[in-house]
Write a protein that holds these residues in place. Sequence first.
Motif, PDB file in Angstrom:
ATOM      1  N   ASN A 134      81.649 176.915  34.220  1.00 42.61           N
ATOM      2  CA  ASN A 134      82.751 176.240  34.899  1.00 42.61           C
ATOM      3  C   ASN A 134      83.332 175.097  34.079  1.00 42.61           C
ATOM      4  N   TRP A 135      84.651 174.926  34.178  1.00 40.22           N
ATOM      5  CA  TRP A 135      85.286 173.675  33.789  1.00 40.22           C
ATOM      6  C   TRP A 135      85.229 172.744  34.992  1.00 40.22           C
ATOM      7  N   ALA A 136      85.144 171.444  34.746  1.00 43.83           N
ATOM      8  CA  ALA A 136      85.008 170.499  35.850  1.00 43.83           C
ATOM      9  C   ALA A 136      85.748 169.199  35.546  1.00 43.83           C
ATOM     10  N   ASP A 137      86.016 168.461  36.606  1.00 37.62           N
ATOM     11  CA  ASP A 137      86.606 167.131  36.491  1.00 37.62           C
ATOM     12  C   ASP A 137      85.949 166.223  37.518  1.00 37.62           C
ATOM     13  N   PHE A 138      84.615 166.039  37.356  1.00 40.76           N
ATOM     14  CA  PHE A 138      83.880 165.119  38.220  1.00 40.76           C
ATOM     15  C   PHE A 138      83.926 163.741  37.553  1.00 40.76           C
ATOM     16  N   SER A 139      84.815 162.889  37.977  1.00 38.24           N
ATOM     17  CA  SER A 139      84.986 161.600  37.321  1.00 38.24           C
ATOM     18  C   SER A 139      84.920 160.476  38.341  1.00 38.24           C
ATOM     19  N   GLY A 140      84.483 159.306  37.863  1.00 34.09           N
ATOM     20  CA  GLY A 140      84.391 158.134  38.728  1.00 34.09           C
ATOM     21  C   GLY A 140      84.064 156.898  37.928  1.00 34.09           C
ATOM     22  N   SER A 141      84.160 155.749  38.569  1.00 34.78           N
ATOM     23  CA  SER A 141      83.901 154.476  37.889  1.00 34.78           C
ATOM     24  C   SER A 141      83.585 153.396  38.906  1.00 34.78           C
ATOM     25  N   THR A 142      83.063 152.295  38.398  1.00 29.03           N
ATOM     26  CA  THR A 142      82.808 151.118  39.209  1.00 29.03           C
ATOM     27  C   THR A 142      82.805 149.900  38.295  1.00 29.03           C
ATOM     28  N   GLY A 143      82.819 148.727  38.878  1.00 30.30           N
ATOM     29  CA  GLY A 143      82.784 147.512  38.067  1.00 30.30           C
ATOM     30  C   GLY A 143      81.449 147.309  37.394  1.00 30.30           C
ATOM     31  N   ASN A 144      81.474 146.753  36.183  1.00 28.63           N
ATOM     32  CA  ASN A 144      80.259 146.451  35.432  1.00 28.63           C
ATOM     33  C   ASN A 144      79.672 145.145  35.951  1.00 28.63           C
ATOM     34  N   VAL A 145      78.505 145.258  36.590  1.00 24.02           N
ATOM     35  CA  VAL A 145      77.867 144.079  37.185  1.00 24.02           C
ATOM     36  C   VAL A 145      77.512 143.055  36.114  1.00 24.02           C
ATOM     37  N   LEU A 146      77.174 143.513  34.917  1.00 29.02           N
ATOM     38  CA  LEU A 146      76.717 142.617  33.861  1.00 29.02           C
ATOM     39  C   LEU A 146      77.861 142.022  33.055  1.00 29.02           C
ATOM     40  N   VAL A 147      79.024 142.623  33.087  1.00 30.65           N
ATOM     41  CA  VAL A 147      80.193 142.140  32.326  1.00 30.65           C
ATOM     42  C   VAL A 147      81.354 141.987  33.301  1.00 30.65           C
ATOM     43  N   PRO A 148      81.638 140.795  33.800  1.00 36.48           N
ATOM     44  CA  PRO A 148      82.748 140.598  34.738  1.00 36.48           C
ATOM     45  C   PRO A 148      84.067 141.130  34.161  1.00 36.48           C
ATOM     46  N   GLY A 149      84.735 141.957  34.949  1.00 35.81           N
ATOM     47  CA  GLY A 149      85.994 142.555  34.499  1.00 35.81           C
ATOM     48  C   GLY A 149      85.807 143.869  33.756  1.00 35.81           C
ATOM     49  N   GLY A 150      84.583 144.182  33.382  1.00 38.65           N
ATOM     50  CA  GLY A 150      84.304 145.435  32.685  1.00 38.65           C
ATOM     51  C   GLY A 150      84.140 146.589  33.663  1.00 38.65           C
ATOM     52  N   THR A 151      84.074 147.815  33.126  1.00 36.44           N
ATOM     53  CA  THR A 151      84.002 149.021  33.954  1.00 36.44           C
ATOM     54  C   THR A 151      82.925 149.964  33.435  1.00 36.44           C
ATOM     55  N   ASP A 177      77.729 168.991  30.702  1.00 36.83           N
ATOM     56  CA  ASP A 177      78.378 168.238  29.622  1.00 36.83           C
ATOM     57  C   ASP A 177      79.054 167.029  30.262  1.00 36.83           C
ATOM     58  N   ARG A 178      78.438 165.846  30.081  1.00 34.34           N
ATOM     59  CA  ARG A 178      78.939 164.636  30.705  1.00 34.34           C
ATOM     60  C   ARG A 178      79.180 163.565  29.642  1.00 34.34           C
ATOM     61  N   ASN A 179      80.174 162.740  29.911  1.00 35.14           N
ATOM     62  CA  ASN A 179      80.527 161.642  29.017  1.00 35.14           C
ATOM     63  C   ASN A 179      80.394 160.333  29.783  1.00 35.14           C
ATOM     64  N   TYR A 180      79.585 159.402  29.251  1.00 36.05           N
ATOM     65  CA  TYR A 180      79.375 158.101  29.881  1.00 36.05           C
ATOM     66  C   TYR A 180      80.024 157.020  29.032  1.00 36.05           C
ATOM     67  N   GLN A 181      80.678 156.071  29.684  1.00 42.93           N
ATOM     68  CA  GLN A 181      81.415 155.040  28.953  1.00 42.93           C
ATOM     69  C   GLN A 181      81.214 153.657  29.568  1.00 42.93           C
ATOM     70  N   PHE A 182      81.366 152.652  28.712  1.00 40.47           N
ATOM     71  CA  PHE A 182      81.554 151.265  29.125  1.00 40.47           C
ATOM     72  C   PHE A 182      82.947 150.846  28.669  1.00 40.47           C
ATOM     73  N   LEU A 183      83.732 150.300  29.590  1.00 40.65           N
ATOM     74  CA  LEU A 183      85.050 149.777  29.248  1.00 40.65           C
ATOM     75  C   LEU A 183      85.028 148.256  29.298  1.00 40.65           C
ATOM     76  N   ALA A 184      85.629 147.625  28.311  1.00 41.92           N
ATOM     77  CA  ALA A 184      85.721 146.169  28.255  1.00 41.92           C
ATOM     78  C   ALA A 184      86.756 145.677  29.255  1.00 41.92           C
ATOM     79  N   ARG A 188      82.010 153.940  33.610  1.00 40.82           N
ATOM     80  CA  ARG A 188      82.764 155.157  33.915  1.00 40.82           C
ATOM     81  C   ARG A 188      82.043 156.387  33.362  1.00 40.82           C
ATOM     82  N   SER A 189      82.248 157.544  34.017  1.00 41.13           N
ATOM     83  CA  SER A 189      81.683 158.807  33.515  1.00 41.13           C
ATOM     84  C   SER A 189      82.537 159.974  33.976  1.00 41.13           C
ATOM     85  N   LYS A 190      82.349 161.112  33.302  1.00 41.79           N
ATOM     86  CA  LYS A 190      83.062 162.337  33.661  1.00 41.79           C
ATOM     87  C   LYS A 190      82.232 163.547  33.246  1.00 41.79           C
ATOM     88  N   THR A 191      82.114 164.507  34.162  1.00 39.71           N
ATOM     89  CA  THR A 191      81.543 165.825  33.853  1.00 39.71           C
ATOM     90  C   THR A 191      82.704 166.774  33.606  1.00 39.71           C
TER      91      THR A 191
END
Length: 244
Positions: free
Chosen positions: A101-118, A152-159, A120-123
């Motif tokens: 399958n192809w998929a678009d399971f994506s979501g995000s939340t605020g980074n508790v350790l970096v105020p203003g950061g995010t 196949d998942r991608n995990y990210q930290f956004l500044a 995020r991940s996507k399958t």
Amino acid sequence: MKKILLVTASMIALSATAASAADLAARPYTKAPPPMVAAVYDWTGFYIGINGGWGQSHDNRTVDGIGQAGSYDANGGTVGGQVGYRWQTGGWVWGLEAQGNWADFSGSTGNVLVPGGTVRSKTDAFGLFTGQIGYAWNNVLLYAKGGAAVTDRNYQFLAPGGALASSTGFDTRWSPTVGVGLEFAFSQGWSLGVEYNHIFEDTHGATFVTPAGVAVAGFHTGGDTDMVLGRLNYKFGGPIIAKY
């Protein structure tokens, strides 16, 4: 005179007997109705199909020695296909299946350790390789499945501001999977079904890499995935059986 009367009586009796025999011969012959026939669907055979639905993956992001960076659910749609083979013995049905399958399971939340950061991940893709066991009531099949899943998942930290701070890239991982499904054959070869699947990915260690190529270890990320899929299959061979 008596002889004449006896002869006449005999002739009348013979005529009556002949007429009765003619009437009997003229009666039409009625054939017995054929026995009742019940059609029984046979699930044996190769099949190929398509599927689509919705899924949700959990991500619980932590940093060793520091604590949680964020926890959330990534969800979205998926579409793909499957191919397999089933055997039926009596009411019991066994099978093997491969699904991609192809998929678009994506979501995000605020980074508790970096105020203003995010966080995020996507399958973006997954595959299931499973065995099946089920029971069929004619053209209705209820089954359970289990085996291995690859995601196949991608995990990210956004500044703060949205720039990419670090990422795992394509994180391909094998995990156990189980599921259950209900399928209904509505014509020769064609069937519709609905299926639930669970992938036991759980959290795991991960190394994030910055855009400058610096690897940063000490993270744990990921979580289980749940999916609900609709399916359409076409089966080759194994026709409906006439049962008397």
